[in-house]
Design an enzyme around this catalytic site. Structure first.
Site, PDB file in Angstrom:
ATOM      1  N   GLU A  17      49.982  33.382  29.409  1.00 13.96           N
ATOM      2  CA  GLU A  17      49.501  31.784  29.104  1.00 13.96           C
ATOM      3  C   GLU A  17      50.028  30.879  30.052  1.00 13.96           C
ATOM      4  O   GLU A  17      49.036  29.897  30.234  1.00 13.96           O
ATOM      5  CB  GLU A  17      49.907  31.572  27.539  1.00 13.96           C
ATOM      6  CG  GLU A  17      49.046  32.595  26.571  1.00 13.96           C
ATOM      7  CD  GLU A  17      49.838  32.357  25.025  1.00 13.96           C
ATOM      8  OE1 GLU A  17      50.547  31.373  24.825  1.00 13.96           O
ATOM      9  OE2 GLU A  17      49.294  32.740  24.192  1.00 13.96           O
ATOM     10  N   SER A 103      55.633  44.759  46.160  1.00 14.66           N
ATOM     11  CA  SER A 103      54.276  45.193  45.569  1.00 14.66           C
ATOM     12  C   SER A 103      53.880  46.452  46.091  1.00 14.66           C
ATOM     13  O   SER A 103      53.005  46.886  45.586  1.00 14.66           O
ATOM     14  CB  SER A 103      53.525  43.798  46.049  1.00 14.66           C
ATOM     15  OG  SER A 103      53.659  42.548  45.274  1.00 14.66           O
ATOM     16  N   HIS A 232      45.410  44.630  34.599  1.00 14.46           N
ATOM     17  CA  HIS A 232      46.199  44.971  35.656  1.00 14.46           C
ATOM     18  C   HIS A 232      47.264  43.927  35.938  1.00 14.46           C
ATOM     19  O   HIS A 232      48.479  44.019  36.136  1.00 14.46           O
ATOM     20  CB  HIS A 232      45.589  45.462  37.024  1.00 14.46           C
ATOM     21  CG  HIS A 232      46.547  45.759  38.114  1.00 14.46           C
ATOM     22  ND1 HIS A 232      47.391  46.758  38.188  1.00 14.46           N
ATOM     23  CD2 HIS A 232      46.805  45.166  39.258  1.00 14.46           C
ATOM     24  CE1 HIS A 232      48.244  46.753  39.273  1.00 14.46           C
ATOM     25  NE2 HIS A 232      47.830  45.705  39.909  1.00 14.46           N
ATOM     26  N   SER A 233      46.676  42.637  36.114  1.00 18.36           N
ATOM     27  CA  SER A 233      47.508  41.400  36.403  1.00 18.36           C
ATOM     28  C   SER A 233      46.617  40.344  35.901  1.00 18.36           C
ATOM     29  O   SER A 233      45.463  40.409  35.717  1.00 18.36           O
ATOM     30  CB  SER A 233      47.747  41.279  37.869  1.00 18.36           C
ATOM     31  OG  SER A 233      46.928  41.235  38.773  1.00 18.36           O
TER      32      SER A 233
END
Length: 340
Positions: A17, A103, A232-233
């Site tokens: 959020e 990443s 996923h993100s």
């Protein structure tokens, strides 16, 4: 274990959020995979080195990484252990033997084998543990790492979170083998498949795998079948490539937290009152941590140029001088709390 699983879920919800509110730049959740995080972490010891992907913050949580530390990293402030150099959720802790997240998919797998081989040569009563998704198994580093581990007989656990999706690519478009477990066998790595949403089954599996890896000095592959309930993100909208009904089925009927809660409640170890108290306390602690992290200054400019060279080379010193001059000429393009 249950408390940390619930804490991880709350943390994901609030940080997600916060990103949507524009307060942090990026976030990635573990929703639906909390059991893999916490149960596997509980089966390890602090002496075991963790070489993560990016969906395992629960392992850090179990090891003692505080909510304030999570918030500091996501807000990239001066108290961030990574000195603000990493994207949010790219955690790391030398103290907790948790390698910093990268990443790049599957690049951590050969590194984990190297760590395990080092532990073997030093005669340590410990192993290396690395995590990856089904998508990671489609990378060359996965194959190199399994072969490397098998040949060196390194005490490393490969824990695959087979959650069905490599961002938007389903497993059916990735391989035709029977999941990941058969690939381990093909490389001579003892392998096992487990229900990744069954907390107790996962704990028992990883604990046994750890003991076997250290006692017999061999690699073990654990394929945990689960489902990535979240996107996923924050850069992804998974409803564009998979049915909403499918997501909701896994969110409700197959949620690992709900399954584990039923079991501990049936044993008289948990109640609705305890649940409400836990969630209320964690939410308050996390909101307080975010407020502190948000107010804390950013790392000083010099941190961009330190920690690599003992004596900075001339070209790096020139870059630092150039950057400082640029900020003075164009201050409007840089954060006002950026410490020169």
């Amino acid at each position: 274990m249950y408390s940390d699983m619930a804490t991880l879920q709350i943390m994901d919800t609030i940080f997600y959020e916060a990103q949507r509110q524009g307060r942090i730049s990026f976030y990635l959740t573990t929703i639906g995979e909390e059991a893999i995080n916490i149960a596997s972490a509980a089966a390890l010891t602090i002496d075991d080195f963790v070489v993560p992907q990016y969906r395992e913050p629960g392992v850090l949580l179990w090891r003692g990484f505080t909510l304030q530390q999570f918030a500091n990293q996501c807000f990239s402030n001066k108290d961030d252990d990574c000195r603000g150099r990493q994207m949010p959720i790219h955690y790391g802790s030398k103290k907790l033997n948790y390698f910093t997240v990268a990443s790049t998919i599957a690049s951590q797998l050969p590194h984990a084998v190297g760590v395990a081989y080092s532990l073997k040569m030093d005669g340590k009563d410990a192993c290396a543990v690395t995590y990856f998704g089904d998508g990671g198994s489609s990378e060359g580093d996965f194959h190199a790492a399994l072969n490397f581990a098998a040949v060196t007989e390194a005490p490393v656990l490969f824990i695959c979170r087979n959650n069905g999706w490599a961002i938007s690519t389903p497993t059916s478009d990735q391989f035709r083998s029977d999941g990941i477990v058969v690939r381990g066998e093909a490389y001579g790595v003892r392998s096992i498949r487990v229900d990744g949403n069954d907390t107790l089954a996962l704990y028992s599996t990883v604990r046994a795998a750890r003991e076997m890896a250290i006692r017999e000095q061999r690699p073990i592959l654990v394929e945990a079948l689960t489902y990535r309930v979240g996107h996923h993100s924050t850069s992804d909208d998974s409803t564009k490539y998979r049915p909403v009904d499918e997501i909701e089925l896994w969110r409700s009927a197959r949620d690992p937290i709900a399954r584990f809660r039923k079991w501990i409640e049936s044993n008289g170890w948990w109640s609705g009152e305890a649940e409400s108290e836990l969630r209320s306390n964690v939410r308050k602690q996390l909101l307080d941590a975010i407020e502190v992290a948000e107010r804390t200054k950013k790392p000083p400019l010099v941190d961009i140029f330190t920690d690599v060279y003992d004596v900075p080379p001339s070209n790096l010193s020139e870059q630092e001088k150039w950057l400082r001059e640029t900020i003075k000429i164009h201050p409007q393009d840089y954060p006002s709390d950026f410490t020169l």
